[in-house]
Design an enzyme around this catalytic site. Structure first.
Site, PDB file in Angstrom:
ATOM      1  NE  ARG A 137      41.133  69.768   8.480  1.00  0.00           N
ATOM      2  CZ  ARG A 137      41.540  71.018   8.691  1.00  0.00           C
ATOM      3  NH1 ARG A 137      42.469  71.554   7.927  1.00  0.00           N
ATOM      4  NH2 ARG A 137      41.034  71.728   9.670  1.00  0.00           N
ATOM      5  NE  ARG A 251      48.134  81.766   6.798  1.00  0.00           N
ATOM      6  CZ  ARG A 251      47.477  80.958   7.626  1.00  0.00           C
ATOM      7  NH1 ARG A 251      47.496  79.667   7.471  1.00  0.00           N
ATOM      8  NH2 ARG A 251      46.763  81.473   8.628  1.00  0.00           N
ATOM      9  CE  LYS A 252      42.571  77.180   5.142  1.00  0.00           C
ATOM     10  NZ  LYS A 252      41.488  77.418   6.163  1.00  0.00           N
ATOM     11  N   GLY A 508      33.370  79.347  16.104  1.00  0.00           N
ATOM     12  CA  GLY A 508      33.839  79.600  17.471  1.00  0.00           C
ATOM     13  C   GLY A 508      34.843  80.714  17.647  1.00  0.00           C
ATOM     14  CB  CYS A 513      36.394  76.774  10.662  1.00  0.00           C
ATOM     15  SG  CYS A 513      38.094  77.130  11.113  1.00  0.00           S
ATOM     16  N   GLY A 514      33.418  77.990  10.346  1.00  0.00           N
ATOM     17  CA  GLY A 514      31.987  77.743  10.166  1.00  0.00           C
ATOM     18  C   GLY A 514      31.348  78.752   9.222  1.00  0.00           C
TER      19      GLY A 514
HETATM   20 FE1  SRM Z   1      39.503  75.974   9.730  1.00  0.00          FE
HETATM   21  C1  SRM Z   1      42.301  76.587  11.511  1.00  0.00           C
HETATM   22  C2  SRM Z   1      38.704  73.440  11.724  1.00  0.00           C
HETATM   23  C3  SRM Z   1      37.207  74.973   7.473  1.00  0.00           C
HETATM   24  C4  SRM Z   1      39.708  79.040   8.215  1.00  0.00           C
HETATM   25  N1  SRM Z   1      40.391  75.124  11.322  1.00  0.00           N
HETATM   26  C5  SRM Z   1      41.552  75.516  11.907  1.00  0.00           C
HETATM   27  C6  SRM Z   1      41.999  74.544  12.994  1.00  0.00           C
HETATM   28  C7  SRM Z   1      42.987  73.598  12.384  1.00  0.00           C
HETATM   29  C8  SRM Z   1      42.631  75.267  14.217  1.00  0.00           C
HETATM   30  C9  SRM Z   1      43.285  74.323  15.180  1.00  0.00           C
HETATM   31  O1  SRM Z   1      44.499  74.154  15.105  1.00  0.00           O
HETATM   32  O2  SRM Z   1      42.595  73.732  15.989  1.00  0.00           O
HETATM   33  C10 SRM Z   1      40.635  73.878  13.329  1.00  0.00           C
HETATM   34  C11 SRM Z   1      40.694  72.439  13.790  1.00  0.00           C
HETATM   35  C12 SRM Z   1      39.655  72.201  14.863  1.00  0.00           C
HETATM   36  C13 SRM Z   1      39.240  70.770  14.988  1.00  0.00           C
HETATM   37  O3  SRM Z   1      39.720  70.076  15.919  1.00  0.00           O
HETATM   38  O4  SRM Z   1      38.393  70.331  14.204  1.00  0.00           O
HETATM   39  C14 SRM Z   1      39.857  74.128  12.049  1.00  0.00           C
HETATM   40  N2  SRM Z   1      38.286  74.419   9.566  1.00  0.00           N
HETATM   41  C15 SRM Z   1      38.019  73.530  10.542  1.00  0.00           C
HETATM   42  C16 SRM Z   1      36.838  72.647  10.194  1.00  0.00           C
HETATM   43  C17 SRM Z   1      36.942  71.238  10.745  1.00  0.00           C
HETATM   44  C18 SRM Z   1      35.551  73.312  10.703  1.00  0.00           C
HETATM   45  C19 SRM Z   1      34.332  72.435  10.652  1.00  0.00           C
HETATM   46  O5  SRM Z   1      33.755  72.207  11.719  1.00  0.00           O
HETATM   47  O6  SRM Z   1      33.965  71.943   9.591  1.00  0.00           O
HETATM   48  C20 SRM Z   1      36.879  72.766   8.658  1.00  0.00           C
HETATM   49  C21 SRM Z   1      37.747  71.735   8.005  1.00  0.00           C
HETATM   50  C22 SRM Z   1      37.694  71.803   6.514  1.00  0.00           C
HETATM   51  C23 SRM Z   1      38.458  70.700   5.855  1.00  0.00           C
HETATM   52  O7  SRM Z   1      37.887  69.621   5.708  1.00  0.00           O
HETATM   53  O8  SRM Z   1      39.624  70.918   5.498  1.00  0.00           O
HETATM   54  C24 SRM Z   1      37.504  74.155   8.508  1.00  0.00           C
HETATM   55  N3  SRM Z   1      38.654  76.819   8.081  1.00  0.00           N
HETATM   56  C25 SRM Z   1      37.637  76.290   7.361  1.00  0.00           C
HETATM   57  C26 SRM Z   1      37.079  77.284   6.486  1.00  0.00           C
HETATM   58  C27 SRM Z   1      35.852  77.108   5.626  1.00  0.00           C
HETATM   59  C28 SRM Z   1      36.076  76.776   4.192  1.00  0.00           C
HETATM   60  O9  SRM Z   1      37.143  76.261   3.813  1.00  0.00           O
HETATM   61  O10 SRM Z   1      35.148  77.022   3.443  1.00  0.00           O
HETATM   62  C29 SRM Z   1      37.785  78.457   6.712  1.00  0.00           C
HETATM   63  C30 SRM Z   1      37.527  79.836   6.087  1.00  0.00           C
HETATM   64  C31 SRM Z   1      37.898  79.863   4.658  1.00  0.00           C
HETATM   65  C32 SRM Z   1      39.342  80.141   4.436  1.00  0.00           C
HETATM   66  O11 SRM Z   1      40.195  79.366   4.875  1.00  0.00           O
HETATM   67  O12 SRM Z   1      39.631  81.131   3.776  1.00  0.00           O
HETATM   68  C33 SRM Z   1      38.782  78.138   7.708  1.00  0.00           C
HETATM   69  N4  SRM Z   1      40.800  77.529   9.820  1.00  0.00           N
HETATM   70  C34 SRM Z   1      40.672  78.718   9.142  1.00  0.00           C
HETATM   71  C35 SRM Z   1      41.740  79.590   9.544  1.00  0.00           C
HETATM   72  C36 SRM Z   1      41.989  81.042   9.027  1.00  0.00           C
HETATM   73  C37 SRM Z   1      42.891  81.017   7.834  1.00  0.00           C
HETATM   74  C38 SRM Z   1      43.655  82.288   7.632  1.00  0.00           C
HETATM   75  O13 SRM Z   1      44.070  82.553   6.500  1.00  0.00           O
HETATM   76  O14 SRM Z   1      43.918  83.014   8.588  1.00  0.00           O
HETATM   77  C39 SRM Z   1      42.506  78.883  10.505  1.00  0.00           C
HETATM   78  C40 SRM Z   1      43.762  79.360  11.223  1.00  0.00           C
HETATM   79  C41 SRM Z   1      44.985  79.155  10.429  1.00  0.00           C
HETATM   80  O15 SRM Z   1      44.986  78.483   9.392  1.00  0.00           O
HETATM   81  O16 SRM Z   1      46.005  79.679  10.870  1.00  0.00           O
HETATM   82  C42 SRM Z   1      41.869  77.605  10.657  1.00  0.00           C
HETATM   83 FE1  SF4 Z   2      38.351  76.372  15.890  1.00  0.00          FE
HETATM   84 FE2  SF4 Z   2      37.909  77.178  13.393  1.00  0.00          FE
HETATM   85 FE3  SF4 Z   2      35.907  77.077  15.114  1.00  0.00          FE
HETATM   86 FE4  SF4 Z   2      37.854  78.918  15.394  1.00  0.00          FE
HETATM   87  S1  SF4 Z   2      36.374  78.814  13.763  1.00  0.00           S
HETATM   88  S2  SF4 Z   2      36.859  77.681  16.985  1.00  0.00           S
HETATM   89  S3  SF4 Z   2      39.624  77.733  14.619  1.00  0.00           S
HETATM   90  S4  SF4 Z   2      37.107  75.334  14.381  1.00  0.00           S
END
Ligand code: SRM
Ligand code: SF4
Length: 590
Positions: A137, A251-252, A508, A513-514
């Site tokens: 990333r 946290r993030k 998913g 994330c979506g």
């Molecule tokens: Fe996300 C975790 C993908 C935007 C909330 N997210 C993950 C992981 C790393 C989980 C994993 O270990 O596999 C996913 C990686 C999958 C992969 O192989 O791509 C993943 N998140 C994504 C992406 C790629 C989705 C997409 O298709 O675009 C986005 C990458 C953004 C970037 O460039 O950095 C992505 N994730 C988001 C968003 C949307 C946003 O930022 O507007 C959210 C919700 C907003 C938020 O964070 O408040 C989001 N992702 C999460 C969470 C829940 C966080 C929490 O506080 O619980 C996780 C799980 C975690 O962090 O423990 C997570």
């Molecule tokens: Fe993976 Fe984020 Fe999609 Fe859940 S919402 S399936 S953590 S990419």
């Protein structure tokens, strides 16, 4: 450095024409002082076998160290304490050399390093789906890339063949897929050479800086937020080299800067949202602060007013101080209560503003109020639109579910060089737009075969469709998203006519994330049953609104099997009933 016109380059994205931008941000980085560990901390570190110099605790206050070392600290705290992010940034090179020499392989590495700590370097091991391969990333502040950067990114994934694809993310960012430890360090070095980086894009760090995809070319923006987004990213990551001071947050954390009433970066779902506003008294353009928006499995919250107004020049120091406050005071025991919102709620806006002000050494102002008589609808930036620069246009093109391939990077680079200003902008809807196309070139641009695949005039569903990674690569996914979303949207567009675009977001699992909750129709993976058998399903959310007065979508139905037979007619009915879609007249064969 300076460009040909003598303007100072503020960001790390060398090569971008900064001549039309506002003055760079006036900010000097003052490193945090490392406090010596208190006796209590020393005791706990000794008991845990930790070394102060190499643990992730050095830049925390003693109070935060105690929380991170507490027996009730969340598990990721222990993993972070074991090493400092900076260790990973140097180890990655060593590991690369050993792997290339055949002296080690990924299976030999420490489990916490391979599966967790490498995220400090932006490397996410896809153990479940593609063992030994990583998603990398990046950080692409404000989603802006030059043709040179695009070509470099394409060259990184080209050798991986069918596994080597990339995604435009919901933070207008790029993720590369198929990376192994044999080339990760070299790709990372190349990223920095090209003014990009991957460090601090995962783990408990700040995610990609989002802003406006039409920053600097938008007739309606109050301020060009690109210099700020580059400067914040440089401050956080020390220009892509990694910054141990800010790498161990509780946290993030997400930061978005919105320069217009459209709120393109969805500030309401960012932990920190900075919304450009003109002070009605002084006419000065600054930012009102919103705090705490986030999604997670347990809680989905819209941000709340931070009751703070900051000037343009305060933006970078404010973000730095806020991150230090979060680092020092945020919760480190319960992961579900560690996001910024919980600290803001505990303290209230006044104490939060005062504390961040103390870290900055200034007294921060309360928010200003701007009155608008009219209603402002968030603009659709896809398609062709006139810029604020006379005679120039931007062309937005839709990338189904954000998935792109090595050759696309090259083709896009050629196109932006030939028709635009050599740059491209990514959007949080996982699409791209090409700025600064002269009117005389528009017709030829439209005729490029590239736009058969990535459509400038995409259909009313495809242009608003967003999808997270899903089961193809994501280990926590409950369902497959991207491929399914594309298929279903294509079929719905074949069957229905729409009075206006409908935004459909697929995600998913409940991490969202979506961003299912910002959509007109949100679909979130969940388990379901069909004919007594466990199948992939979705929860359906309806009615998210975005832009000036946003609202989150509410759950409408759950446990809907998401095979086409069940879901397609269900969505068809919803689109007809709630979004005034009409069945297309049957195509009569000649
Ligand atoms: Fe996300 C975790 C993908 C935007 C909330 N997210 C993950 C992981 C790393 C989980 C994993 O270990 O596999 C996913 C990686 C999958 C992969 O192989 O791509 C993943 N998140 C994504 C992406 C790629 C989705 C997409 O298709 O675009 C986005 C990458 C953004 C970037 O460039 O950095 C992505 N994730 C988001 C968003 C949307 C946003 O930022 O507007 C959210 C919700 C907003 C938020 O964070 O408040 C989001 N992702 C999460 C969470 C829940 C966080 C929490 O506080 O619980 C996780 C799980 C975690 O962090 O423990 C997570
Ligand atoms: Fe993976 Fe984020 Fe999609 Fe859940 S919402 S399936 S953590 S990419």
């Amino acid at each position: 450095g300076t460009n040909g016109n003598g303007a100072t380059l503020v960001g790390s994205n060398n090569g971008i024409d900064f001549t039309t931008m506002p003055p760079p941000v006036n900010f000097t980085y003052i490193p945090a002082e490392v406090q010596p560990p208190s006796d209590e901390v020393k005791e706990l570190m000794k008991a845990a076998g930790l070394d102060f110099d190499t643990s992730g605790l050095q830049y925390l206050t003693n109070e935060a160290r105690l929380r991170a070392l507490h027996k009730k600290a969340a598990k990721p705290e222990k993993i972070k304490n074991g090493k400092c992010g900076s260790r990973i940034w140097s180890e990655i090179k060593e590991v690369g050399e050993l792997v290339r020499a055949g002296e080690t392989k990924w299976e030999d590495l420490d489990l916490d390093d391979i599966d967790v700590r490498l995220k400090w370097a932006g490397l996410f091991h896809r153990r479940k789906k593609t063992p030994g391969k990583f998603m990398m990333r990046l950080k692409v502040p404000n989603g802006e890339l030059t043709s040179k950067q695009l070509r470099y990114l394409g060259s990184c994934i080209k050798p991986f063949g069918a596994d080597g694809c990339a995604d435009i993310t919901t933070r207008a960012n790029i993720q590369l897929r198929g990376v192994t430890l044999a080339e990760a360090d070299q790709i990372m070095a190349g990223l920095v050479e090209h003014g990009l980086s991957s460090v601090m894009s995962g783990m408990d760090n700040v995610r990609n800086m989002t802003g406006s995809p039409i920053a600097g070319i938008d007739p309606h923006e109050l301020v060009d937020v690109r210099p700020l987004n580059y400067a914040i990213n440089d401050m956080i990551t020390k220009s892509g080299l990694g910054n141990p001071e800010l790498t161990n947050l509780p946290r993030k954390l997400n930061i978005g800067l919105s320069p217009s009433r459209d709120d393109f970066p969805h500030t309401h779902i960012n932990d920190v949202g900075l919304k450009a506003v003109k002070d009605p008294e002084t006419g000065e353009v600054g930012f009102n602060v919103e705090l705490g928006g986030y999604f997670s499995i347990k809680r989905n919250a819209m941000s709340i007013p931070g009751d703070t107004f900051i000037t343009y020049d305060q933006v970078v120091p404010y973000c730095k101080a806020l991150l230090e406050v979060f680092r020092d005071h945020g919760a480190r025991n319960d992961r579900q209560k560690a996001r910024l919102m919980w600290l803001v709620e505990e303290w209230g806006a006044d104490k939060f503003r005062e504390t961040v002000g103390q870290y900055m050494g200034v007294e921060l102002r309360k928010e200003v109020h701007e009155q608008h008589e009219d209603v402002w609808l968030r603009r659709d930036v896809m398609g062709i639109h006139p810029q604020k620069q006379a005679g120039l246009f931007w062309a937005g093109a839709v990338v189904p579910a954000g998935r792109i391939f090595a050759d696309d990077f090259d083709e896009l680079a050629d196109i932006v060089d030939k028709y635009g200003d050599g740059t491209v902008r990514l959007t949080v809807e996982e699409n791209f737009l090409i700025p600064s196309v002269p009117e005389a070139k528009l017709e030829a641009l439209r005729a490029e075969p590239f736009f058969q695949k990535y459509k400038i005039d995409a259909g009313p569903l495809m242009r608003g469709m967003v999808s997270c990674t899903g089961a193809q690569f994501c280990g926590v996914a409950i369902i497959e998203t991207k491929n399914r979303a594309i298929e279903i949207v294509k079929k719905l567009e074949q069957q229905l006519d729409f009075p206006k675009p409908v935004r459909m977001h697929w995600t998913g699992c409940p991490n969202s994330c979506g961003q299912a909750q910002v959509a007109d129709i949100g679909l979130m993976g969940c388990p379901a049953k069909k004919d007594g058998k466990a199948v992939e399903g979705v929860r359906i959310f309806l009615g998210g609104t975005i832009g000036e007065n946003p609202a989150l979508a509410a759950e409408f139905e759950k446990g809907v099997p998401c095979d086409e037979e069940t879901l397609l007619p269900k969505l068809r009915d919803l689109l007809i009933e709630k979004f005034n879609a009409t069945p297309k007249a049957a195509v009569v064969a000649a």
